[in-house]
Write a protein that holds these residues in place. Structure first.
Motif, short mmCIF file in Angstrom:
data_model
loop_
_atom_site.label_atom_id
_atom_site.label_comp_id
_atom_site.label_asym_id
_atom_site.label_seq_id
_atom_site.Cartn_x
_atom_site.Cartn_y
_atom_site.Cartn_z
N SER A 97 0.84 -1.20 0.00
CA SER A 97 0.00 0.00 0.00
C SER A 97 0.87 1.25 0.00
CB SER A 97 -0.95 0.00 1.20
OG SER A 97 -0.22 0.12 2.40
N ARG A 98 1.99 1.22 0.69
CA ARG A 98 2.90 2.36 0.70
C ARG A 98 3.52 2.57 -0.68
NH1 ARG A 98 3.77 7.17 1.81
NH2 ARG A 98 5.89 7.75 2.24
N MET A 99 3.85 1.49 -1.36
CA MET A 99 4.41 1.61 -2.71
C MET A 99 3.38 2.24 -3.66
SD MET A 99 7.51 0.81 -2.73
CE MET A 99 7.79 0.73 -4.47
N ARG A 100 2.09 1.86 -3.51
CA ARG A 100 1.04 2.47 -4.34
C ARG A 100 0.93 3.96 -4.05
NH1 ARG A 100 -1.41 -2.54 -3.63
NH2 ARG A 100 -2.48 -1.90 -1.74
N GLU A 101 1.09 4.34 -2.80
CA GLU A 101 1.05 5.77 -2.45
C GLU A 101 2.22 6.51 -3.09
OE1 GLU A 101 0.94 6.14 1.78
OE2 GLU A 101 -0.90 4.97 1.97
N TRP A 102 3.38 5.89 -3.10
CA TRP A 102 4.55 6.54 -3.71
C TRP A 102 4.34 6.75 -5.21
CZ3 TRP A 102 8.86 3.17 -1.13
CH2 TRP A 102 9.13 3.68 0.14
N GLN A 103 3.67 5.81 -5.86
CA GLN A 103 3.46 5.92 -7.30
C GLN A 103 2.50 7.03 -7.66
OE1 GLN A 103 2.29 1.98 -8.42
NE2 GLN A 103 4.37 1.18 -8.33
N SER A 104 1.69 7.48 -6.72
CA SER A 104 0.72 8.53 -7.02
C SER A 104 1.23 9.93 -6.63
CB SER A 104 -0.60 8.25 -6.29
OG SER A 104 -0.39 8.30 -4.90
N THR A 105 2.46 10.05 -6.20
CA THR A 105 2.98 11.37 -5.85
C THR A 105 3.30 12.17 -7.10
OG1 THR A 105 5.25 10.57 -5.73
CG2 THR A 105 3.98 10.51 -3.68
N ARG A 106 3.33 13.50 -6.94
CA ARG A 106 3.63 14.36 -8.10
C ARG A 106 5.05 14.14 -8.61
NH1 ARG A 106 2.10 20.39 -6.75
NH2 ARG A 106 3.59 19.90 -5.14
N GLY A 107 5.98 13.90 -7.70
CA GLY A 107 7.35 13.66 -8.12
C GLY A 107 7.47 12.42 -8.98
N ASN A 108 6.77 11.36 -8.60
CA ASN A 108 6.82 10.13 -9.39
C ASN A 108 6.12 10.32 -10.73
OD1 ASN A 108 7.59 7.37 -9.72
ND2 ASN A 108 5.43 6.85 -9.48
N GLN A 109 5.02 11.08 -10.75
CA GLN A 109 4.33 11.33 -12.01
C GLN A 109 5.22 12.12 -12.96
OE1 GLN A 109 0.73 13.22 -10.75
NE2 GLN A 109 -0.26 11.29 -10.17
N ALA A 110 5.94 13.12 -12.45
CA ALA A 110 6.86 13.90 -13.28
C ALA A 110 8.00 13.02 -13.78
CB ALA A 110 7.42 15.08 -12.49
N PHE A 111 8.48 12.12 -12.92
CA PHE A 111 9.54 11.19 -13.31
C PHE A 111 9.08 10.29 -14.45
CE2 PHE A 111 11.34 6.91 -12.76
CZ PHE A 111 12.66 7.17 -13.07
#
Length: 129
Positions: A97-111
């Motif tokens: 669940s924490r990994m899914r939260e990381w994938q939805s961050t703005r930084g990850n989306q920009a990456f």
């Protein structure tokens, strides 16, 4: 024969019972300054305090003796389980669940957007020999 007078000073005997040889006496008065004395109450505080290093070493020594007693029995010392701090995959549900939260961050989306753009630009680039 050169003499610097050291032999004459050593061989001179004191004249009376109150005389002190010059080397043994001090030219400063034997007064105590306020810095020589410890503040009031420090003796009680020092008796109550345990040096942190000594406390740590006592704990290590106790663990060592426990480990020595358990050698050959197959029993291992239980380590305390840490629930905060570094995440592990031991509890897979929380980790996923924490990994899914990381994938939805703005930084990850920009990456991910930058990654897709670079992949597209690399595909469009002419081949290099």
């Amino acid at each position: 024969m050169a003499s610097n007078g050291c032999a004459a000073r050593k061989s001179a005997a004191p004249d009376g019972p109150g005389d002190v040889p010059a080397a043994a006496g001090s030219s400063r008065p034997a007064q105590q300054s306020k810095w020589d004395e410890a503040p009031e109450g420090t003796a009680e505080r020092e008796a109550d305090e345990i040096d942190p290093l000594d406390a740590y070493m006592m704990g290590v020594q106790q663990e060592f003796h426990e480990d020595q007693a358990l050698i050959g029995t197959g029993v291992k010392r239980k380590q305390p389980e840490v629930t905060t701090g570094v995440e592990t995959s031991k509890n897979a549900q929380d980790f996923d669940s924490r990994m899914r939260e990381w994938q939805s961050t703005r930084g990850n989306q920009a990456f991910q957007a930058r990654r897709a753009y670079n992949k597209k630009m690399k595909a469009m680039a002419p081949p290099t020999d």
